[in-house]
Design an enzyme around this catalytic site. Structure first.
Site, PDB file in Angstrom:
ATOM      1  N   GLU A   1      27.123  -9.120 -36.033  1.00 34.71           N
ATOM      2  CA  GLU A   1      26.900  -8.897 -37.462  1.00 34.71           C
ATOM      3  C   GLU A   1      26.261 -10.124 -38.125  1.00 34.71           C
ATOM      4  OE1 GLU A   1      29.684  -5.910 -39.375  1.00 34.71           O
ATOM      5  OE2 GLU A   1      30.167  -7.697 -40.533  1.00 34.71           O
TER       6      GLU A   1
ATOM      7  N   HIS B   1      34.919  -4.478 -11.194  1.00 34.33           N
ATOM      8  CA  HIS B   1      34.846  -3.175 -10.537  1.00 34.33           C
ATOM      9  C   HIS B   1      34.144  -2.156 -11.418  1.00 34.33           C
ATOM     10  CE1 HIS B   1      37.563  -4.520  -7.320  1.00 34.33           C
ATOM     11  NE2 HIS B   1      38.038  -5.307  -8.279  1.00 34.33           N
TER      12      HIS B   1
ATOM     13  N   LYS C   1      27.421   2.095 -45.539  1.00 33.63           N
ATOM     14  CA  LYS C   1      28.550   2.284 -46.463  1.00 33.63           C
ATOM     15  C   LYS C   1      28.113   3.159 -47.637  1.00 33.63           C
ATOM     16  CE  LYS C   1      31.282  -1.984 -45.853  1.00 33.63           C
ATOM     17  NZ  LYS C   1      31.806  -3.197 -46.491  1.00 33.63           N
TER      18      LYS C   1
HETATM   19  O1  PA5 Z   1      32.313  -9.423 -41.712  1.00 40.23           O
HETATM   20  C1  PA5 Z   1      32.279  -8.634 -42.636  1.00 40.23           C
HETATM   21  O2  PA5 Z   1      32.057  -8.974 -43.793  1.00 40.23           O
HETATM   22  C2  PA5 Z   1      32.539  -7.160 -42.414  1.00 40.23           C
HETATM   23  O3  PA5 Z   1      32.615  -6.826 -41.077  1.00 40.23           O
HETATM   24  C3  PA5 Z   1      33.833  -6.754 -43.086  1.00 40.23           C
HETATM   25  O4  PA5 Z   1      34.888  -7.477 -42.538  1.00 40.23           O
HETATM   26  C4  PA5 Z   1      34.122  -5.272 -42.982  1.00 40.23           C
HETATM   27  O5  PA5 Z   1      33.019  -4.508 -43.395  1.00 40.23           O
HETATM   28  C5  PA5 Z   1      35.320  -4.919 -43.867  1.00 40.23           C
HETATM   29  O6  PA5 Z   1      35.074  -5.344 -45.175  1.00 40.23           O
HETATM   30  P1  PA5 Z   1      36.211  -5.621 -46.207  1.00 40.23           P
HETATM   31  O7  PA5 Z   1      37.070  -6.738 -45.715  1.00 40.23           O
HETATM   32  O8  PA5 Z   1      35.517  -5.954 -47.464  1.00 40.23           O
HETATM   33  O9  PA5 Z   1      36.996  -4.360 -46.304  1.00 40.23           O
END
Ligand code: PA5
Length: 478
Positions: A304, A333, A447
């Protein structure tokens, strides 16, 4: 209780080590291996990355760099809350997703008994632990089949305070709690969220939930060392001060200006050279069940943060390295055949443990079967270690890039080190790749599409766009 991290010698003995021999030409051959000259070439760029990260410390999206140092009062509060929960609750459930779930899962797996929930109460000495990292209806039903909500504390974690998945989990649970407990429902919810934005903070204030804050400049995937991870860890009886001390120790290492003494920075350079040579896959392969979900946590932070369409000057770059999780020896394996003979497009990171927390001797037997009997008298510890070395060797002779990070032991201190190591490596990589490692525009679009599909107000245009896109589908079904 005496703190290990206060002992300088002990701390030194717990330092993570990076062995990158198998990234180098001497060990994996001319074609694939790197040279010292190539590493040296990156020195000035690495210095710049280090300087840049240093100048942003504690600011903007780099507030997480201060978490090892600035949470004294929060830690005291968390410990107090956790003590109470350990005394009264039968279960503790994290409601959250992504960065709000993967850290707690990884730390639970690393530092608790591998069958923790199945242990008797008197051995566990704390509540059972669950993390709802999805909105699969079967998973929610399964959770509700094994917990009594009235004996459970739910920790709703969402930085944005708006994530549909987390708020869905919350809505379901709160209704159940209200039905069973009426006004007392609010005593069963702890909110961990942003102090200044999102819906959860408003709900928490209205309902009077106990609340912990995620600092503004700490993004989801960099939040494990904030209350996001610290409260669940403390509830599990994990020493969170040791975790933070481990992170602080790694922070010191990651500020070393000498590239060859700064493992996270050197590791970043190795990954950069690899990426520039088309190694677009990063395999994280711990030889430890306890570290199995650390690989999941790594996959999120690496994917990410670095998978980006544009650089900081808005040029289209479409960069990133695909993380893959594997488990030693299990995946020998399953996946290792591909790693040794498939395309030359991967870097394998092994996580090795010097000293497992237990030793299991392989029993004597099968005297008439030499091919089995050779195992007898050895330990499982020797076997897993031999298999790791053998895999490392098998990759190296096939000219496959691999390196190993050694954990002297798995304990709260080394887990704090490991988390911080990869947070720093990701930040350095973002600098070297000239991208914003802290946003996630690709996730945001998905989202919004979900909001539109479920009829959220303000997303009517998106809904029309989606309806038009779906209307075109149909020709390629089988
Ligand atoms: O790293 C990030 O910002 C995302 O992966 C969030 O952790 C994830 O989308 C969840 O978001 P939030 O903590 O706002 O619910």
């Amino acid at each position: 209780m005496a703190k290990n991290y206060k002992n300088a010698e002990w701390k030194k003995s717990m330092r993570l080590r990076l062995d990158y021999n198998n990234m180098m030409r001497e060990f994996i051959g001319e074609e694939e291996g790197f040279t010292k000259k190539e590493l040296d070439y990156y020195k000035p760029m690495a210095q710049e990355a280090l300087k840049s990260v240093d100048s942003k410390r504690g600011k903007g999206w780099l507030e997480w760099t201060e978490l090892p140092y600035n949470q004294k009062e929060i830690v005291a509060d968390i410990k107090q809350t956790a003590k109470q929960i350990r005394k009264t609750a039968k279960s503790f459930v994290v409601l959250g997703i992504g960065g709000s779930a993967l850290g707690p899962i990884a730390v639970f797996q690393a530092l608790c008994h591998l069958h923790y929930n199945e242990l008797p109460n008197k051995v566990r000495k704390g509540p059972k632990f669950y993390v709802e990292d999805n909105v699969d209806p079967e998973r929610m039903k399964a959770l509700l089949d094994v917990i009594d909500v009235e004996n459970t504390v739910f920790n709703v974690i969402t930085k944005s305070g708006a994530t549909s998945e987390t708020m869905t989990q919350y809505l379901i649970i709160y209704k159940l709690l209200e039905e069973k407990l009426g006004k007392k429902a609010n005593e069963h919810i702890i909110a961990t969220t942003s102090e200044s934005s999102g819906n959860l903070i408003k709900i928490a204030k209205a309902e009077g939930f106990k609340t912990y804050y995620i600092p503004n400049g700490v993004g989801g995937r960099f939040s494990e060392l904030s209350p996001v991870g610290l409260l669940p860890a403390a509830v599990l009886g994990i020493d969170i001060e040791e975790m933070l001390a481990g992170a602080a120790y790694m922070d010191k290492i990651s500020r070393n200006k000498d590239l060859y003494k700064n493992a996270p920075l050197l590791n970043t350079v190795l990954m950069m050279i690899a990426m520039n040579k088309g190694k677009n896959i990063s395999v994280m392969m711990p030889y430890s069940d306890a570290l199995k979900y650390f690989a999941d946590w790594y996959c999120q932070i690496w994917a990410e943060s670095l998978g980006k369409e544009v650089d900081i000057e808005d040029n289209t770059v479409n960069v990133g390295q695909t993380p893959v999780k594997a488990l030693g020896v299990t995946d020998q394996h399953s996946q290792v055949q591909l790693y040794t003979e498939g395309p030359y497009d991967k870097v394998v990171t092994f996580l090795a443990v010097d000293k497992y927390r237990t030793e299991v001797v392989i029993s004597d037997g099968c005297k008439d079967f030499a091919d089995v009997n050779f195992l007898c008298g050895h330990t499982m510890n020797e076997l897993i270690d031999a298999e790791r070395k053998a895999t490392e060797y098998a990759l190296a002779v096939k000219h496959r890039l691999n390196h190993t990070i050694y954990l002297p032991e798995i304990n709260p201190f080394t887990i704090g080190e490991l988390i911080y190591y990869f947070e720093m490596q990701t930040a350095f990589a973002g600098e070297l790749m000239r991208i914003d490692a802290f946003n996630q525009p690709g996730v945001e679009n998905g989202k919004k599409a979900t909001y539109a599909l479920l009829g959220r107000k303000g997303y009517e245009e998106k809904r029309a766009e989606l309806d038009a896109a779906f209307a075109k589908k149909g020709g390629y079904n089988c």
